[in-house]
Design a protein around this motif. Structure first.
Motif, mmCIF file in Angstrom:
data_model
loop_
_atom_site.group_PDB
_atom_site.id
_atom_site.type_symbol
_atom_site.label_atom_id
_atom_site.label_comp_id
_atom_site.label_asym_id
_atom_site.label_seq_id
_atom_site.Cartn_x
_atom_site.Cartn_y
_atom_site.Cartn_z
ATOM 1 N N LYS A 284 0.842 -1.201 0.000
ATOM 2 C CA LYS A 284 0.000 0.000 0.000
ATOM 3 C C LYS A 284 0.873 1.246 0.000
ATOM 4 O O LYS A 284 1.905 1.299 0.672
ATOM 5 C CB LYS A 284 -0.912 0.023 1.224
ATOM 6 N N GLU A 285 0.431 2.265 -0.742
ATOM 7 C CA GLU A 285 1.202 3.495 -0.857
ATOM 8 C C GLU A 285 1.405 4.185 0.492
ATOM 9 O O GLU A 285 2.476 4.707 0.779
ATOM 10 C CB GLU A 285 0.527 4.476 -1.827
ATOM 11 N N THR A 286 0.368 4.154 1.328
ATOM 12 C CA THR A 286 0.483 4.820 2.622
ATOM 13 C C THR A 286 1.527 4.145 3.512
ATOM 14 O O THR A 286 2.310 4.824 4.185
ATOM 15 C CB THR A 286 -0.877 4.829 3.337
ATOM 16 N N THR A 287 1.558 2.835 3.490
ATOM 17 C CA THR A 287 2.520 2.111 4.309
ATOM 18 C C THR A 287 3.929 2.254 3.746
ATOM 19 O O THR A 287 4.896 2.395 4.502
ATOM 20 C CB THR A 287 2.141 0.621 4.393
ATOM 21 N N ILE A 288 4.042 2.240 2.424
ATOM 22 C CA ILE A 288 5.351 2.456 1.789
ATOM 23 C C ILE A 288 5.867 3.839 2.163
ATOM 24 O O ILE A 288 7.049 4.007 2.497
ATOM 25 C CB ILE A 288 5.251 2.305 0.256
ATOM 26 N N ALA A 289 4.987 4.838 2.120
ATOM 27 C CA ALA A 289 5.382 6.207 2.445
ATOM 28 C C ALA A 289 5.879 6.302 3.892
ATOM 29 O O ALA A 289 6.939 6.882 4.154
ATOM 30 C CB ALA A 289 4.208 7.157 2.232
ATOM 31 N N LEU A 290 5.158 5.729 4.816
ATOM 32 C CA LEU A 290 5.573 5.761 6.220
ATOM 33 C C LEU A 290 6.901 5.041 6.405
ATOM 34 O O LEU A 290 7.792 5.519 7.114
ATOM 35 C CB LEU A 290 4.494 5.149 7.105
ATOM 36 N N ASP A 291 7.070 3.916 5.739
ATOM 37 C CA ASP A 291 8.321 3.165 5.818
ATOM 38 C C ASP A 291 9.493 3.999 5.288
ATOM 39 O O ASP A 291 10.556 4.056 5.910
ATOM 40 C CB ASP A 291 8.177 1.858 5.033
ATOM 41 N N GLU A 292 9.297 4.656 4.140
ATOM 42 C CA GLU A 292 10.356 5.491 3.565
ATOM 43 C C GLU A 292 10.715 6.652 4.490
ATOM 44 O O GLU A 292 11.899 6.974 4.667
ATOM 45 C CB GLU A 292 9.925 6.036 2.204
ATOM 46 N N VAL A 293 9.703 7.265 5.078
ATOM 47 C CA VAL A 293 9.951 8.394 5.970
ATOM 48 C C VAL A 293 10.720 7.934 7.209
ATOM 49 O O VAL A 293 11.693 8.564 7.624
ATOM 50 C CB VAL A 293 8.619 9.083 6.368
ATOM 51 N N LEU A 294 10.320 6.827 7.783
ATOM 52 C CA LEU A 294 11.000 6.327 8.984
ATOM 53 C C LEU A 294 12.429 5.881 8.692
ATOM 54 O O LEU A 294 13.302 5.980 9.556
ATOM 55 C CB LEU A 294 10.207 5.174 9.601
ATOM 56 N N ARG A 295 12.692 5.393 7.481
ATOM 57 C CA ARG A 295 14.053 4.994 7.122
ATOM 58 C C ARG A 295 14.915 6.187 6.710
ATOM 59 O O ARG A 295 16.096 6.032 6.427
ATOM 60 C CB ARG A 295 14.025 3.978 5.971
#
Length: 120
Positions: free
Chosen positions: A47-58
Motif C-alpha cells: 500500500k502506498e500509505t505504508t510504503i510512504a511511512l516506511d520510507e519516511v521512517l528509514r
C-alpha cells in the motif's frame, strides 16, 4: 500513555520534533506515490500509505521546515503563476491562429435559411 513512536526502532527523535510532523511528511509522500512517483527503494509493503511511512521512517524522504519551507512554497507559487501566464499567452496566440485556419472551412457570416412554417 505509551509513546507509539518509541516503539518503532527506526524512529529518529532528532529528525522529527513531533508525531504530527511525521504524519504530515508521510501523508505528503503517500500523495506523491499515489500520483505515480516511484518508491525510493524496495519495500516489503504494497500500500502506498505504508510504503510512504516506511520510507519516511528509514530517512529516505527529505523535507523542509520553518523559513526554508515557507520560502520553498513561495517559490513554487511564483513558478506556477509564471507558467500559467506563459500558457495563457501561448494559448491566446494559438487560438487566433486556429480560428484563422478554420475560417477557410466555416463561414459564420451566412445565416441559416428560415424553416418553412408548417400548416396545421
Amino acid at each position: 500513555m505509551v509513546d507509539m513512536l518509541s516503539l518503532l526502532p527506526e524512529f529518529d527523535h532528532d529528525r522529527f520534533d513531533s508525531r504530527h510532523r511525521l504524519v504530515l511528511v508521510a501523508v505528503q509522500r503517500a500523495k506523491h506515490l499515489i500520483q505515480g512517483a516511484k518508491p525510493t527503494g524496495t519495500s516489503k509493503f504494497t500500500k502506498e500509505t505504508t510504503i510512504a511511512l516506511d520510507e519516511v521512517l528509514r530517512g529516505e524522504v527529505q523535507f523542509l521546515t520553518g523559513k526554508e519551507a515557507r520560502e520553498a512554497l513561495r517559490e513554487a507559487k511564483r513558478s506556477r503563476e509564471t507558467e500559467t501566464e506563459r500558457m495563457a499567452a501561448v494559448t491566446g496566440e494559438d487560438a487566433k491562429e486556429i480560428k484563422k485556419e478554420l475560417s477557410v472551412y466555416v463561414d459564420d457570416s451566412v445565416k441559416p435559411a428560415a424553416e418553412p412554417e408548417s400548416e396545421e
